[in-house]
Design an enzyme around this catalytic site. Structure first.
Site, mmCIF file in Angstrom:
data_model
loop_
_atom_site.group_PDB
_atom_site.id
_atom_site.type_symbol
_atom_site.label_atom_id
_atom_site.label_comp_id
_atom_site.label_asym_id
_atom_site.label_seq_id
_atom_site.Cartn_x
_atom_site.Cartn_y
_atom_site.Cartn_z
ATOM 1 N N GLY A 388 0.082 -1.514 -0.186
ATOM 2 C CA GLY A 388 0.320 -0.036 0.008
ATOM 3 C C GLY A 388 1.069 1.356 0.249
ATOM 4 N N SER A 389 0.301 1.935 0.911
ATOM 5 C CA SER A 389 0.759 3.742 0.436
ATOM 6 C C SER A 389 2.002 3.662 1.088
ATOM 7 C CB SER A 389 -0.155 4.551 0.839
ATOM 8 O OG SER A 389 -1.365 4.925 0.724
ATOM 9 N N ALA A 390 2.585 2.514 1.913
ATOM 10 C CA ALA A 390 4.076 3.274 2.590
ATOM 11 C C ALA A 390 5.091 3.163 1.442
ATOM 12 C CB ALA A 390 4.496 1.637 2.671
ATOM 13 N N LYS A 392 4.724 5.553 -1.221
ATOM 14 C CA LYS A 392 4.325 6.375 -1.519
ATOM 15 C C LYS A 392 5.902 7.247 -1.940
ATOM 16 C CE LYS A 392 -0.399 6.304 -1.825
ATOM 17 N NZ LYS A 392 -1.351 6.745 -0.897
#
Length: 707
Positions: A388-390, A392
């Protein structure tokens, strides 16, 4: 006067036939040859042949030595050797089945043996070792089998007969059979353990008093692995085979070619296996002289052996214990709340971002069907998840490399993206919350839209809402190349076996570029990565762009003959695998965004519960929409939508000493903060153990990482 000559008398004809004379002649020649040969042997070469008769053969016998030990970074023992009394047997060259049979029977009077695992063949071998019993069996065989000229075939017939007519054995006889099995399996001049565990003082004393009556039997010492810290880290430390199981079947030929005996113990998993050549040590060597009767005439130890080298790890067991504790307690809470009923478990790893040294790694594997929980620290490198967003921060740094944004020009629209026949692609917060975002704020509030628009720019997307979007065909290759610079999607090279790369999703759908999946990839909801990759990646950001090779063995040292610590043989040097081609200003921009993830004041800031940590930290949270089966063992069971939570961070943010990564996969809720609970406690415990003082005047809402 006429004289008349008296005729000569006729000679008496010999009664010995000519052939007999010829035979006597040949006998004479043979006797002459024999006399000549005797003269050659006795007179000319007598001394040489006498020496040959007295000649001895020399052979070398090896003996096992204790394995090396394993210590943590502070010198605390994690794996040691526990010495045990043992009963040994050395098989001589002239040992016969019958002699071993009698020795086994006698030894069984003095010791108690386990009879587990005995097979019919073992009983038959023991029975036939008695010569009289073997003769009786032969007489009972069919005539055709008795007449066979092959000893091996005859023995095969005997074994088959005995297996069908096994007598009843007493418990003590069964123990003798177990002893005989070990003796019979030994090769000549090798020493095997008859019993190497739970040998009582009475057994040792009784055997010692009767050694002269049992050829080859002796008293000795054996060792077994001991774990002072209990089960902590056993899935990383690995295991060693037993003398009973011996060498593993896979790689047997290679082990034998390297001088191992079949009953040698070797590392069969993880560190014990990866560092087998270091831990095994060097066997003792004894030169044995054998006479013509195969009896040992002289033994001289030429090398007493060297205990295996010791592994000194980068892990502090005190910190490791705390990481394991918070991981297990948090996952237990998740189970109690019902959120983790279908979860795979939870995993965490800590790393020194400047060197790559692993500071702790822990994991719990959860069997969703049985509910059983097991230690699974190696899941950190052999399991992969959508993080997921980790990821980004890596996406932003890739876009800065690509030039689609710059340090001074990085504001983008935060309008959702509408593709045909696809749910709206947006962020977790409501549509319209932000009209536009810059890079640091996009990281702070974890904007999916911002990352998707970066991908669209990198792929030169032609986009009109609600119509088919086109992108460059190399968009997946481009984004994955940027991610790989941080180690994402690549094996890290950590010195532990079993590391995987993760999985890359398909790039095409029905023959067309999967543009929707490309957008998902940009915010970490498509490809899967290991937690070790995540730790390496966040370390690369923390140390300003250097991808460090993770390692767990700090050095290898030797133990001296008196048991004291010896010299250090090798030391692991930090290894830079690559330098990302970002400028320091670009890296500082992303670091600022990660600082705001913890210290931002916006209501959508994702990790504000870490802002009480002093010194302050920088981080990035992750939430991925994932799927799992209701019954993991049944591929056709119901597919459940779940949430995987992740977290990466480094601390202290201004001068990072620790980088951490956490993942809790397949939860049934997206509103929990189990990832943050684990991450916060890991950093807090590190600060306490290393006496890291807080900064005076620290504010939970400082606006800059440099403030």
């Amino acid at each position: 006067m006429k004289y008349i000559r008296t005729p000569k008398p006729k000679r008496v004809k010999s009664h010995i036939p000519f052939r007999l004379n010829l035979l006597f002649f040949f006998v004479f020649l043979l006797l002459a040859a024999l006399v000549g040969q005797l003269a050659y042997l006795q007179i000319l070469n007598g001394s040489r042949f006498a020496a040959e008769v007295d000649r001895t053969d020399q052979t070398v016998v090896t003996g096992s030595v204790p394995r090396g030990m394993i210590y943590d970074s502070q010198g605390r023992a994690l794996v040691t050797n526990k010495a045990n009394n043992a009963i040994t047997y050395t098989k001589s060259l002239d040992a016969t089945a019958e002699s071993m049979y009698h020795t086994a029977n006698r030894l069984a009077r003095y010791i108690t043996m386990s009879t587990d695992g005995l097979q019919k063949r073992d009983y038959a071998d023991y029975y036939l070792a008695d010569t009289q019993a073997a003769k009786a069996v032969t007489k009972a065989l069919p005539a055709a089998q008795q007449k066979t000229t092959s000893d091996s075939k005859l023995y095969k017939y005997q074994v088959a007969y005995v297996e069908k007519h096994l007598p009843e054995y007493t418990d003590k006889q069964k123990q003798a059979i177990a002893i005989y099995k070990i003796m019979n399996g030994a090769t000549a001049l090798t020493t095997v353990y008859i019993k190497n565990a739970d040998v009582s003082e009475t057994e040792s004393a009784t055997v010692g008093e009767n050694l002269t009556a049992m050829s080859g039997v002796n008293l000795g010492t054996d060792w077994e692995r001991s774990y002072p810290n209990g089960d902590s880290m056993t899935s990383v430390l690995g295991t060693v085979s037993s003398t009973k199981s011996g060498l593993p079947s896979d790689g047997l030929k290679a082990y034998l070619a390297n001088g191992y005996a079949r009953n040698d113990r070797v590392g069969i998993s993880y560190l014990e296996k990866a560092y087998e050549n270091v831990l095994k040590g060097a066997k003792s060597r004894t030169q044995v002289e054998l006479g013509t009767n195969n009896q040992i005439e002289k033994q001289v130890q030429t090398f007493k052996g060297q205990q295996g080298g010791n592994l000194n790890l980068t892990i502090d067991s005190a910190y490791q214990t705390k990481v394991e504790a918070i991981l297990k307690s948090t996952f237990s809470s998740a189970l109690s709340s019902g959120a983790a009923a279908h979860s795979d478990g939870a995993y965490a790893v800590a790393m020194n971002p400047k060197t790559g040294a692993i500071l702790a790694l822990a994991g719990v594997a959860h069997n969703a069907k049985t509910g059983k929980i097991n230690d699974d620290a190696l899941g950190v490198l052999n399991r992969s998840f959508a993080m997921g967003s980790a990821v980004k921060p890596a996406m932003v740094l890739g876009a800065l490399q690509d030039g689609v944004i710059t340090v001074n020009d990085n504001t983008q629209s935060d309008d959702p993206i509408y593709l045909p026949s696809t749910p709206v692609k947006k962020s977790v917060y409501p549509v319209g919350t932000f009209g536009s975002l810059n890079a640091t704020t996009a990281l702070q509030v974890s904007s999916n839209i911002y990352m998707m628009r970066l991908a669209m720019k990198e792929g030169h997307a032609q986009y009109v809402a609600h119509t088919a979007m086109t992108m460059d065909n190399d968009i997946f290759t481009k984004m994955r190349r940027y991610f790989s610079e941080f180690g994402l999607g690549q094996t890290t090279g950590v010195d532990l076996p079993g590391e995987v790369k993760g999985q890359s999703g398909a790039t095409m759908t029905n023959g067309s570029l999967a543009v929707g999946s490309a957008l998902d990839l940009s915010y970490g909801n498509y490809d899967t990565y290991t937690l070790m990759q995540m730790a390496q990646y966040v370390s690369t950001v923390a140390n300003n762009g250097y991808r460090m090779k993770p390692y767990i063995v700090k050095s290898i040292s030797q133990t001296l003959s008196d048991g004291s610590n010896g010299p250090t043989l090798t030391t692991t040097s930090p290894t830079v695998q690559a330098k990302i081609p970002n400028t320091q200003a670009q890296i500082d921009l992303v670091k600022q965004g990660m600082w705001q993830v913890v210290h931002g004041t916006n209501g959508w800031t994702t990790a504000t519960n870490l802002n009480t940590l002093n010194p302050g930290v920088a981080a990035k949270t992750g939430t991925a929409q994932t799927f799992t089966r209701a019954d993991p063992t049944n591929p056709s069971s119901e597919l459940l939508e779940t949430t995987t939570l992740s977290f990466v961070g480094f601390a202290p943010a201004k001068d990072p000493q620790i980088a951490i990564a956490v993942v809790v996969p397949n939860l049934t809720t997206d509103s929990s903060e189990f990832n943050l609970t684990i991450g916060k406690q890991m950093i807090s415990d590190y600060y306490a153990l290393h006496n890291i003082k807080g900064n005076s005047g620290y504010s939970a809402h400082q606006s800059s990482i440099n403030g």
